[in-house]
Scaffold this active site. Sequence first.
Site, mmCIF file in Angstrom:
data_model
loop_
_atom_site.group_PDB
_atom_site.id
_atom_site.type_symbol
_atom_site.label_atom_id
_atom_site.label_comp_id
_atom_site.label_asym_id
_atom_site.label_seq_id
_atom_site.Cartn_x
_atom_site.Cartn_y
_atom_site.Cartn_z
ATOM 1 N N ASP A 65 94.291 -22.156 75.029
ATOM 2 C CA ASP A 65 94.853 -20.948 74.443
ATOM 3 C C ASP A 65 95.361 -21.321 73.056
ATOM 4 O O ASP A 65 96.297 -22.114 72.911
ATOM 5 C CB ASP A 65 95.999 -20.442 75.314
ATOM 6 C CG ASP A 65 96.625 -19.158 74.789
ATOM 7 O OD1 ASP A 65 96.280 -18.732 73.668
ATOM 8 O OD2 ASP A 65 97.471 -18.581 75.496
ATOM 9 N N TYR A 157 95.686 -6.317 61.337
ATOM 10 C CA TYR A 157 94.377 -6.923 61.594
ATOM 11 C C TYR A 157 93.548 -6.968 60.314
ATOM 12 O O TYR A 157 92.947 -8.002 59.988
ATOM 13 C CB TYR A 157 93.641 -6.135 62.672
ATOM 14 C CG TYR A 157 92.287 -6.702 63.017
ATOM 15 C CD1 TYR A 157 92.160 -7.784 63.882
ATOM 16 C CD2 TYR A 157 91.124 -6.152 62.479
ATOM 17 C CE1 TYR A 157 90.921 -8.306 64.201
ATOM 18 C CE2 TYR A 157 89.879 -6.666 62.794
ATOM 19 C CZ TYR A 157 89.786 -7.737 63.651
ATOM 20 O OH TYR A 157 88.541 -8.257 63.965
#
Length: 270
Positions: A65, A157
């Site tokens: 991760d 984003y």
Amino acid sequence: MSRLDYAGRSALVTGASSGIGRALALELARRGASVTLVARREERLRALAEEISTAGGSARVLVADLLDPAGRDAVIGVLADPEATPDILVNNAAFGVHARFLDTPPERLEACLRLALEAPVVLTRAFLGATVERREAAVLLVASIASFVPTPWHGLYSAAKAGLASLGEALAIELEEGGGRVTCLCPGVTETEFFRAGDYDESGLMTRIGRMSPERVARAGLDGLSRGRPLVVPGFANRVLVGLARALPSAWVVPLAGLAMRRRDAPSAP
């Protein structure tokens, strides 16, 4: 710059468990590269590795991760190890946030920024530091056409991907003399799990326009990296959108992007 032949090379792909990352890993293997698959979902990675192996390719699994310091360090350990570092790094892992900025929990914003921008920067630095003397070291950064338009309801984003695209184009020049290459791949709307994972309102115009397949995006990105192109926007319609975004005034483009991306279920701003 000579074309990069993938046969006999090794590559590490982040976010390889689904979508564009999965398609990139499969296409790299099809072109003869051995692939290290990186993501959180071990079951999916092992299934993909088996698929690659069954087709005659070579793949290994690295469950990590990238939002976890231990996971990121594990990937850096591979990239910085002179005995293990790959020839090609593909930075693909990311997720989006489709919401009004002030409606998004700070921890969600931080995670989006860390995965979409910080992690690729850190991994690319570790990789290039270990391969600086290797003339054909290559990096593929997966950004987005959102890189070219500040997008309301999608602002963090688009900002993160704009930063990634800017870094990629700059690095392409920096590495040119040494024979290294960096390509920034900027796909448009693609048929993946991205929208479900980011809790997108898919009734909006932007998410309902024609979607490319991840396989087509992957082929375009790897073709561009092979040719040493610093920027790849796959699909004619996407290239038209990017061209318009660059040519028209921001005062026109940004509000239009907001209309296309605005959540239909969102409350009005106070």
